[in-house]
Design a protein around this motif. Structure first.
Motif, PDB file in Angstrom:
ATOM      1  N   ALA A 116       0.830  -1.206   0.000  1.00 40.70           N
ATOM      2  CA  ALA A 116       0.000   0.000   0.000  1.00 40.70           C
ATOM      3  C   ALA A 116       0.867   1.261   0.000  1.00 40.70           C
ATOM      4  CB  ALA A 116      -0.943  -0.004   1.203  1.00 40.70           C
ATOM      5  N   ILE A 117       1.951   1.241   0.750  1.00 41.44           N
ATOM      6  CA  ILE A 117       2.861   2.392   0.786  1.00 41.44           C
ATOM      7  C   ILE A 117       3.473   2.613  -0.592  1.00 41.44           C
ATOM      8  CG2 ILE A 117       5.099   3.180   1.696  1.00 41.44           C
ATOM      9  CD1 ILE A 117       4.250   1.852   4.383  1.00 41.44           C
ATOM     10  N   LEU A 118       3.913   1.543  -1.242  1.00 39.30           N
ATOM     11  CA  LEU A 118       4.509   1.669  -2.575  1.00 39.30           C
ATOM     12  C   LEU A 118       3.507   2.193  -3.596  1.00 39.30           C
ATOM     13  CD1 LEU A 118       6.725  -1.539  -2.744  1.00 39.30           C
ATOM     14  CD2 LEU A 118       7.491   0.833  -2.534  1.00 39.30           C
ATOM     15  N   ILE A 119       2.279   1.723  -3.519  1.00 36.20           N
ATOM     16  CA  ILE A 119       1.236   2.229  -4.422  1.00 36.20           C
ATOM     17  C   ILE A 119       1.008   3.715  -4.162  1.00 36.20           C
ATOM     18  CG2 ILE A 119      -1.243   2.120  -4.937  1.00 36.20           C
ATOM     19  CD1 ILE A 119      -1.003  -0.968  -4.505  1.00 36.20           C
ATOM     20  N   GLY A 120       0.938   4.084  -2.886  1.00 37.61           N
ATOM     21  CA  GLY A 120       0.753   5.493  -2.536  1.00 37.61           C
ATOM     22  C   GLY A 120       1.898   6.362  -3.043  1.00 37.61           C
ATOM     23  N   LEU A 121       3.114   5.867  -2.908  1.00 35.96           N
ATOM     24  CA  LEU A 121       4.273   6.615  -3.411  1.00 35.96           C
ATOM     25  C   LEU A 121       4.232   6.727  -4.934  1.00 35.96           C
ATOM     26  CD1 LEU A 121       7.130   5.233  -1.141  1.00 35.96           C
ATOM     27  CD2 LEU A 121       6.137   7.538  -1.101  1.00 35.96           C
ATOM     28  N   GLY A 122       3.769   5.679  -5.597  1.00 37.77           N
ATOM     29  CA  GLY A 122       3.642   5.712  -7.061  1.00 37.77           C
ATOM     30  C   GLY A 122       2.632   6.752  -7.499  1.00 37.77           C
ATOM     31  N   VAL A 123       1.496   6.795  -6.813  1.00 37.35           N
ATOM     32  CA  VAL A 123       0.463   7.789  -7.125  1.00 37.35           C
ATOM     33  C   VAL A 123       1.005   9.194  -6.879  1.00 37.35           C
ATOM     34  CG1 VAL A 123      -1.803   8.681  -6.409  1.00 37.35           C
ATOM     35  CG2 VAL A 123      -1.455   6.213  -6.713  1.00 37.35           C
ATOM     36  N   LEU A 124       1.677   9.396  -5.765  1.00 38.74           N
ATOM     37  CA  LEU A 124       2.265  10.699  -5.438  1.00 38.74           C
ATOM     38  C   LEU A 124       3.286  11.115  -6.495  1.00 38.74           C
ATOM     39  CD1 LEU A 124       2.521  13.077  -3.467  1.00 38.74           C
ATOM     40  CD2 LEU A 124       4.225  11.731  -2.217  1.00 38.74           C
ATOM     41  N   ALA A 125       4.130  10.189  -6.909  1.00 39.80           N
ATOM     42  CA  ALA A 125       5.135  10.484  -7.938  1.00 39.80           C
ATOM     43  C   ALA A 125       4.455  10.856  -9.246  1.00 39.80           C
ATOM     44  CB  ALA A 125       6.058   9.288  -8.128  1.00 39.80           C
ATOM     45  N   SER A 126       3.351  10.190  -9.575  1.00 39.10           N
ATOM     46  CA  SER A 126       2.610  10.511 -10.805  1.00 39.10           C
ATOM     47  C   SER A 126       2.071  11.933 -10.759  1.00 39.10           C
ATOM     48  CB  SER A 126       1.450   9.528 -11.001  1.00 39.10           C
ATOM     49  OG  SER A 126       1.939   8.227 -11.152  1.00 39.10           O
ATOM     50  N   PHE A 127       1.503  12.332  -9.604  1.00 40.51           N
ATOM     51  CA  PHE A 127       0.998  13.698  -9.460  1.00 40.51           C
ATOM     52  C   PHE A 127       2.115  14.725  -9.607  1.00 40.51           C
ATOM     53  CE2 PHE A 127      -2.749  11.982  -6.912  1.00 40.51           C
ATOM     54  CZ  PHE A 127      -3.660  12.237  -7.922  1.00 40.51           C
ATOM     55  N   ILE A 128       3.243  14.430  -9.034  1.00 43.20           N
ATOM     56  CA  ILE A 128       4.379  15.352  -9.125  1.00 43.20           C
ATOM     57  C   ILE A 128       4.819  15.491 -10.583  1.00 43.20           C
ATOM     58  CG2 ILE A 128       6.823  15.662  -8.511  1.00 43.20           C
ATOM     59  CD1 ILE A 128       6.089  14.445  -5.754  1.00 43.20           C
ATOM     60  N   VAL A 129       4.888  14.392 -11.305  1.00 44.44           N
ATOM     61  CA  VAL A 129       5.274  14.431 -12.719  1.00 44.44           C
ATOM     62  C   VAL A 129       4.265  15.242 -13.519  1.00 44.44           C
ATOM     63  CG1 VAL A 129       5.505  12.999 -14.802  1.00 44.44           C
ATOM     64  CG2 VAL A 129       6.604  12.298 -12.671  1.00 44.44           C
ATOM     65  N   ILE A 130       2.965  15.050 -13.234  1.00 51.17           N
ATOM     66  CA  ILE A 130       1.923  15.806 -13.946  1.00 51.17           C
ATOM     67  C   ILE A 130       2.045  17.287 -13.636  1.00 51.17           C
ATOM     68  CG2 ILE A 130      -0.575  16.228 -14.040  1.00 51.17           C
ATOM     69  CD1 ILE A 130      -0.902  13.138 -13.647  1.00 51.17           C
ATOM     70  N   LEU A 131       2.242  17.623 -12.362  1.00 51.80           N
ATOM     71  CA  LEU A 131       2.382  19.022 -11.972  1.00 51.80           C
ATOM     72  C   LEU A 131       3.602  19.674 -12.628  1.00 51.80           C
ATOM     73  CD1 LEU A 131       1.477  18.927  -8.163  1.00 51.80           C
ATOM     74  CD2 LEU A 131       0.188  20.040  -9.999  1.00 51.80           C
ATOM     75  N   LEU A 132       4.699  18.985 -12.657  1.00 48.71           N
ATOM     76  CA  LEU A 132       5.928  19.522 -13.243  1.00 48.71           C
ATOM     77  C   LEU A 132       5.826  19.615 -14.760  1.00 48.71           C
ATOM     78  CD1 LEU A 132       8.664  17.744 -11.094  1.00 48.71           C
ATOM     79  CD2 LEU A 132       7.921  20.137 -10.970  1.00 48.71           C
ATOM     80  N   SER A 133       5.073  18.713 -15.386  1.00 51.26           N
ATOM     81  CA  SER A 133       4.954  18.738 -16.851  1.00 51.26           C
ATOM     82  C   SER A 133       4.023  19.852 -17.318  1.00 51.26           C
ATOM     83  CB  SER A 133       4.479  17.398 -17.381  1.00 51.26           C
ATOM     84  OG  SER A 133       3.170  17.134 -16.937  1.00 51.26           O
ATOM     85  N   ASP A 134       3.119  20.326 -16.466  1.00 48.37           N
ATOM     86  CA  ASP A 134       2.216  21.440 -16.833  1.00 48.37           C
ATOM     87  C   ASP A 134       2.948  22.765 -16.849  1.00 48.37           C
ATOM     88  OD1 ASP A 134       0.048  19.837 -17.191  1.00 48.37           O
ATOM     89  OD2 ASP A 134      -0.831  20.215 -15.211  1.00 48.37           O
ATOM     90  N   ASN A 135       4.061  22.864 -16.170  1.00 46.69           N
ATOM     91  CA  ASN A 135       4.795  24.148 -16.092  1.00 46.69           C
ATOM     92  C   ASN A 135       5.739  24.278 -17.217  1.00 46.69           C
ATOM     93  OD1 ASN A 135       3.492  25.004 -13.836  1.00 46.69           O
ATOM     94  ND2 ASN A 135       4.920  24.043 -12.452  1.00 46.69           N
TER      95      ASN A 135
END
Length: 163
Positions: A144-163
């Protein structure tokens, strides 16, 4: 499951009966007299067995209570924070003192050792099943922790790619 047995060598027949019954449940008794090691002292061999075990059995019979090794092994089991249980011969319980005094124990009637051996088996199997359940829960939690970290990393990538 590996189980270290603290005992007097004078209780050989009882130990062999325990070993026979418990091995049928997949429990491996770590008995110093069963392991020949010419490169280490008996103390080093016993310490290594205690460090390698999942659980300790302390056999306090009329013979065991007189053994200096048994008292030392109890101390080492406690120092290494190994879960353990005492098997106390009927009539000996009042003769034992020390840190383990007052803890629960399995009573041994030397005329009917099979009753104590069954309780030992049941106690060890319950402990083993609880350990397996905790390990499974730990694996699930880590997943569950690894899945949560994967989701968090995906959000960070999306946020950084919008800029």
């Amino acid at each position: 499951m590996k189980v270290f047995v603290s005992h007097s060598m004078k209780d050989h027949a009882l130990i062999e009966s325990m070993n026979y019954v418990l091995s049928q449940s997949g429990i491996k008794l770590l008995l110093a007299e069963h392991e020949i090691d010419i490169t280490h002292t008996i103390t080093d061999k016993i310490k290594s067995m205690i460090e390698d075990c999942s659980f300790g059995l302390i056999l306090l019979t009329k013979n065991g209570i007189k053994s200096g090794f048994v008292r030392e092994e109890i101390g080492y089991l406690e120092a290494k924070k190994k879960p353990n249980v005492m098997i106390v011969e009927k009539g000996v319980e009042k003769k034992y003192g020390g840190f383990k005094f007052g803890h629960d124990y399995i009573q041994l009637d030397v005329d009917k050792p099979e009753n104590a051996i069954k309780k030992i088996n049941d106690t060890l199997m319950k402990f083993w099943n609880e350990m397996k359940e905790k390990e499974e829960q730990r694996k699930e939690d880590n997943k569950a922790i690894l899945i949560g970290l994967g989701v968090l990393a995906s959000f960070i990538v999306i946020l950084l790619s919008d800029n």
